[in-house]
Design a protein around this motif. Structure first.
Motif, PDB file in Angstrom:
ATOM      1  N   ASP A  67       0.759  -1.253   0.011  1.00 23.67           N
ATOM      2  CA  ASP A  67       0.055   0.010  -0.099  1.00 23.67           C
ATOM      3  C   ASP A  67       0.941   1.205  -0.020  1.00 23.67           C
ATOM      4  O   ASP A  67       1.124   1.715   1.136  1.00 23.67           O
ATOM      5  N   ARG A  68       1.380   1.464  -1.085  1.00 24.82           N
ATOM      6  CA  ARG A  68       2.202   2.809  -1.253  1.00 24.82           C
ATOM      7  C   ARG A  68       1.798   4.164  -1.021  1.00 24.82           C
ATOM      8  O   ARG A  68       2.306   5.006  -0.910  1.00 24.82           O
ATOM      9  N   SER A  69       0.237   4.222  -0.972  1.00 25.02           N
ATOM     10  CA  SER A  69      -0.188   5.469  -0.959  1.00 25.02           C
ATOM     11  C   SER A  69      -0.329   5.889   0.689  1.00 25.02           C
ATOM     12  O   SER A  69      -0.637   6.831   1.058  1.00 25.02           O
ATOM     13  N   SER A  70      -0.301   4.648   1.479  1.00 21.86           N
ATOM     14  CA  SER A  70      -0.520   4.920   2.952  1.00 21.86           C
ATOM     15  C   SER A  70       0.819   4.781   3.848  1.00 21.86           C
ATOM     16  O   SER A  70       1.042   5.179   4.759  1.00 21.86           O
ATOM     17  N   PHE A  71       1.810   4.040   3.065  1.00 25.78           N
ATOM     18  CA  PHE A  71       2.906   3.773   3.839  1.00 25.78           C
ATOM     19  C   PHE A  71       4.246   4.174   2.819  1.00 25.78           C
ATOM     20  O   PHE A  71       4.303   3.501   1.701  1.00 25.78           O
ATOM     21  N   ASP A  72       5.100   4.927   3.433  1.00 23.58           N
ATOM     22  CA  ASP A  72       6.240   5.207   2.391  1.00 23.58           C
ATOM     23  C   ASP A  72       7.639   5.176   3.127  1.00 23.58           C
ATOM     24  O   ASP A  72       7.458   4.902   4.298  1.00 23.58           O
ATOM     25  N   ARG A  73       8.620   5.204   2.226  1.00 22.93           N
ATOM     26  CA  ARG A  73      10.034   5.086   2.824  1.00 22.93           C
ATOM     27  C   ARG A  73      10.606   6.337   3.098  1.00 22.93           C
ATOM     28  O   ARG A  73      11.358   6.811   2.400  1.00 22.93           O
ATOM     29  N   SER A  74      10.012   6.867   4.422  1.00 25.40           N
ATOM     30  CA  SER A  74      10.436   7.935   4.546  1.00 25.40           C
ATOM     31  C   SER A  74      10.393   8.428   5.957  1.00 25.40           C
ATOM     32  O   SER A  74      10.247   7.152   6.912  1.00 25.40           O
ATOM     33  N   GLY A  75      10.643   9.510   6.806  1.00 20.38           N
ATOM     34  CA  GLY A  75      10.924   9.820   8.127  1.00 20.38           C
ATOM     35  C   GLY A  75      12.354   9.406   8.496  1.00 20.38           C
ATOM     36  O   GLY A  75      13.390   9.388   7.626  1.00 20.38           O
ATOM     37  N   ILE A  76      12.610   9.653  10.119  1.00 21.14           N
ATOM     38  CA  ILE A  76      13.967   9.780  10.569  1.00 21.14           C
ATOM     39  C   ILE A  76      14.813   8.369  10.169  1.00 21.14           C
ATOM     40  O   ILE A  76      15.923   8.485  10.045  1.00 21.14           O
ATOM     41  N   LEU A  77      14.079   7.287  10.148  1.00 25.10           N
ATOM     42  CA  LEU A  77      14.765   6.191   9.894  1.00 25.10           C
ATOM     43  C   LEU A  77      15.625   6.160   8.522  1.00 25.10           C
ATOM     44  O   LEU A  77      16.629   5.907   8.456  1.00 25.10           O
ATOM     45  N   TYR A  78      14.885   6.648   7.644  1.00 22.26           N
ATOM     46  CA  TYR A  78      15.385   6.562   6.213  1.00 22.26           C
ATOM     47  C   TYR A  78      16.312   7.622   6.172  1.00 22.26           C
ATOM     48  O   TYR A  78      17.212   7.335   5.462  1.00 22.26           O
ATOM     49  N   GLU A  79      16.173   8.748   6.819  1.00 23.06           N
ATOM     50  CA  GLU A  79      17.345   9.889   6.607  1.00 23.06           C
ATOM     51  C   GLU A  79      18.408   9.390   7.244  1.00 23.06           C
ATOM     52  O   GLU A  79      19.470   9.835   6.525  1.00 23.06           O
ATOM     53  N   LYS A  80      18.520   8.499   8.266  1.00 24.00           N
ATOM     54  CA  LYS A  80      19.799   8.213   8.825  1.00 24.00           C
ATOM     55  C   LYS A  80      20.341   7.262   7.714  1.00 24.00           C
ATOM     56  O   LYS A  80      21.572   7.260   7.594  1.00 24.00           O
ATOM     57  N   VAL A  81      19.750   6.363   7.174  1.00 21.97           N
ATOM     58  CA  VAL A  81      20.227   5.481   6.160  1.00 21.97           C
ATOM     59  C   VAL A  81      20.768   6.161   4.970  1.00 21.97           C
ATOM     60  O   VAL A  81      21.761   5.914   4.523  1.00 21.97           O
ATOM     61  N   ARG A  82      20.008   7.212   4.626  1.00 27.09           N
ATOM     62  CA  ARG A  82      20.482   8.011   3.580  1.00 27.09           C
ATOM     63  C   ARG A  82      21.578   8.787   3.546  1.00 27.09           C
ATOM     64  O   ARG A  82      22.390   8.947   2.573  1.00 27.09           O
ATOM     65  N   ALA A  83      21.996   9.026   4.773  1.00 27.17           N
ATOM     66  CA  ALA A  83      23.180   9.649   5.256  1.00 27.17           C
ATOM     67  C   ALA A  83      24.447   8.857   4.887  1.00 27.17           C
ATOM     68  O   ALA A  83      25.365   9.270   4.523  1.00 27.17           O
ATOM     69  N   LEU A  84      24.225   7.527   4.861  1.00 29.53           N
ATOM     70  CA  LEU A  84      25.163   6.580   4.568  1.00 29.53           C
ATOM     71  C   LEU A  84      25.043   6.120   3.065  1.00 29.53           C
ATOM     72  O   LEU A  84      26.039   6.331   2.259  1.00 29.53           O
ATOM     73  N   LEU A  85      23.783   5.868   2.579  1.00 25.18           N
ATOM     74  CA  LEU A  85      23.779   5.047   1.064  1.00 25.18           C
ATOM     75  C   LEU A  85      23.459   6.387   0.000  1.00 25.18           C
ATOM     76  O   LEU A  85      23.521   5.650  -0.893  1.00 25.18           O
ATOM     77  N   GLY A  86      23.235   7.189   0.671  1.00 26.65           N
ATOM     78  CA  GLY A  86      22.783   8.198  -0.403  1.00 26.65           C
ATOM     79  C   GLY A  86      20.793   7.960  -0.818  1.00 26.65           C
ATOM     80  O   GLY A  86      20.396   7.061  -0.124  1.00 26.65           O
ATOM     81  N   ASN A  87      20.674   8.743  -1.872  1.00 26.72           N
ATOM     82  CA  ASN A  87      19.250   8.416  -2.124  1.00 26.72           C
ATOM     83  C   ASN A  87      19.106   7.516  -3.323  1.00 26.72           C
ATOM     84  O   ASN A  87      18.594   7.953  -4.509  1.00 26.72           O
ATOM     85  N   GLY A  88      19.447   6.451  -3.193  1.00 28.74           N
ATOM     86  CA  GLY A  88      19.496   5.092  -4.084  1.00 28.74           C
ATOM     87  C   GLY A  88      18.452   4.351  -4.023  1.00 28.74           C
ATOM     88  O   GLY A  88      17.668   4.685  -3.330  1.00 28.74           O
TER      89      GLY A  88
END
Length: 441
Positions: A67-88
């Motif tokens: 359900d991509r309209s209700s649950f997204d890959r966003s928020g502080i958890l993903y922000e921390k992972v993006r700091a390592l992996l970037g926005n891939g």
């Protein structure tokens, strides 16, 4: 309880003042996770000041991941992972995922798998050629060294200096150990410490090293037929090439998918076989019958069904992507309770794979359970589900199976200590250091 029964909400006990359940997640993550099903199918867990909802019911896991309209890959958890992996591809929000998947898909087309498999075989042979009977090796470290070498060679077939490759591997090791801490306890980056300095130095080395490789490829103007050359040739709808930053993000995604996840599966499989001699004997019998004594190749895989089942069973018990997070984007009902926007939801595949109504005797290592072919739908999801399912699924499965067959056909590994592995908290479910003694078969 049947997976069709109404899911139950619950709350995890044992929260510490201010810290919540972070001490449990940091020191004994599996023991803590194993306690959650007794409290419900959706269990509230406190992570400092934040609350996360851990989901283990198969129908709810499917809903959250699709359900991509209700649950997204966003928020502080993903922000921390993006700091390592970037926005891939592994970290980008849903809105960007389709375009990014289109960028990476050519690197995993079936026509390239034969070439990749040759690299996997060659690197496994090179690793085990350094082993000696009676020596003790850390299987977890050796598995990571192997899969990192494979990732580097399939990405950068033009070759990079051995020292540069080792620096990338060392930096990645520090980053992968540190990012989990930053996900569950974001405040750690605001406190000066040797760990923070070590993490930041590793991040700088990683980015500098990848940027240098990309620059060298651009300057050469040569198509090396590898994954990076494919990414350099990608053009968007306006005919624009990927920027260096976007290339760096995708390279980080490919290295993580090709190194950390597969090394975890291989390390767990080797330990599980060492702890279950009857399974190891059956595996050795298959390998001795199917192989002619030469290096294992991709063409041998159809004759190694039990070897593949060992990998599947290791993926069931210890899925690398053990916890997939999503952020609620609009008020959403889950198991009879409305979650407000911003709520953190964690699909725990480690617990999903251990539900008794889905897998009889779920904690038991039993590769033979796969021969029956009666695994329920949505019961086994080590590569995720839906549009964000891992694009490198075939790559990782082939690599783990080839490596396991090559190692087990020549070597018997015996744990130095009978104590069970103590998993190290990181992005994947790593077994931690595993010193094992080598005996040549």
């Amino acid at each position: 309880m049947s997976p069709t029964s109404a899911p139950r909400h619950g709350r995890a006990p044992g929260a510490w003042p201010l810290l919540g359940h972070l001490p449990h997640l940091a020191t004994r993550p599996l023991a803590f996770l194993d306690s959650l099903p007794g409290h419900g199918d959706v269990v509230r867990v406190r992570m400092g000041a934040r609350t996360a909802h851990v989901v283990t019911h198969p129908a709810l896991v499917r809903r959250v991941l699709t359900d991509r309209s209700s649950f997204d890959r966003s928020g502080i958890l993903y922000e921390k992972v993006r700091a390592l992996l970037g926005n891939g591809l592994a970290t980008c929000p849903n809105a960007e995922h389709r375009d990014q998947r289109r960028v990476l898909r050519p690197a995993f087309r079936p026509a390239l798998m034969e070439r990749y498999a040759d690299v996997m075989t060659a690197e496994t042979e090179a690793l085990t050629a350094r082993w000696r009977p009676g020596a003790v090796v850390d299987v977890t470290e050796e598995a990571f060294r192997l899969t990192t070498a494979v990732a580097v060679r399939t990405l950068f077939s033009a070759g990079i200096a051995p020292r540069a490759a080792e620096e990338l591997r060392e930096a990645l090791e520090v980053l992968l150990r540190g990012v989990y801490t930053r996900v569950v306890a974001p405040a750690v980056d605001r406190v000066p410490s040797p760990d923070r300095r070590r993490y930041r130095r590793a991040l700088a080395r990683w980015r500098t090293g990848v940027a240098a490789i990309i620059a060298a490829y651009r300057a050469s103007g040569t198509d090396h037929g590898d994954a990076l050359s494919l990414l350099l040739a990608v053009r968007d709808e306006r005919g624009r090439a990927l920027s260096d930053a976007a290339l760096g993000d995708q390279v980080a995604t490919l290295v993580l998918a090709g190194a950390e996840t597969t090394s975890s599966v291989l390390a767990w499989a080797l330990r599980l076989l060492a702890d279950h001699p009857e399974a190891a004997a059956r595996l050795h019998e298959e390998l001795d019958t199917a192989l002619s004594g030469g290096p294992v190749t991709r063409a041998d895989l159809p004759r190694l069904p039990y070897t593949g089942d060992v990998v599947r069973e290791a993926l069931r018990l210890y899925p690398p992507a053990w916890a997939i997070t999503r952020t609620v984007t609009r008020a959403t009902e889950l198991a009879g309770r409305t979650l407000p926007p911003g709520s953190i939801v964690i699909c725990c595949l480690y617990l999903l794979h251990r539900r008794r109504e889905l897998f009889p005797d779920p904690a038991r290592f039993d590769p033979g359970r796969w021969a029956a072919g009666d695994v329920p739908r949505d019961a086994w999801l080590p590569f995720g589900l839906g549009a964000t399912r891992c694009v490198g699924e075939a790559f990782g499965t082939v690599e783990a199976t080839l490596a396991l067959a090559a190692i087990a056909s020549r070597w018997r590994l015996t744990p130095v200590s009978p104590r069970p592995p103590r998993p190290v908290p990181r992005l994947v479910l790593s077994p931690g250091p595993q010193p094992m003694r080598l005996t040549e078969r």
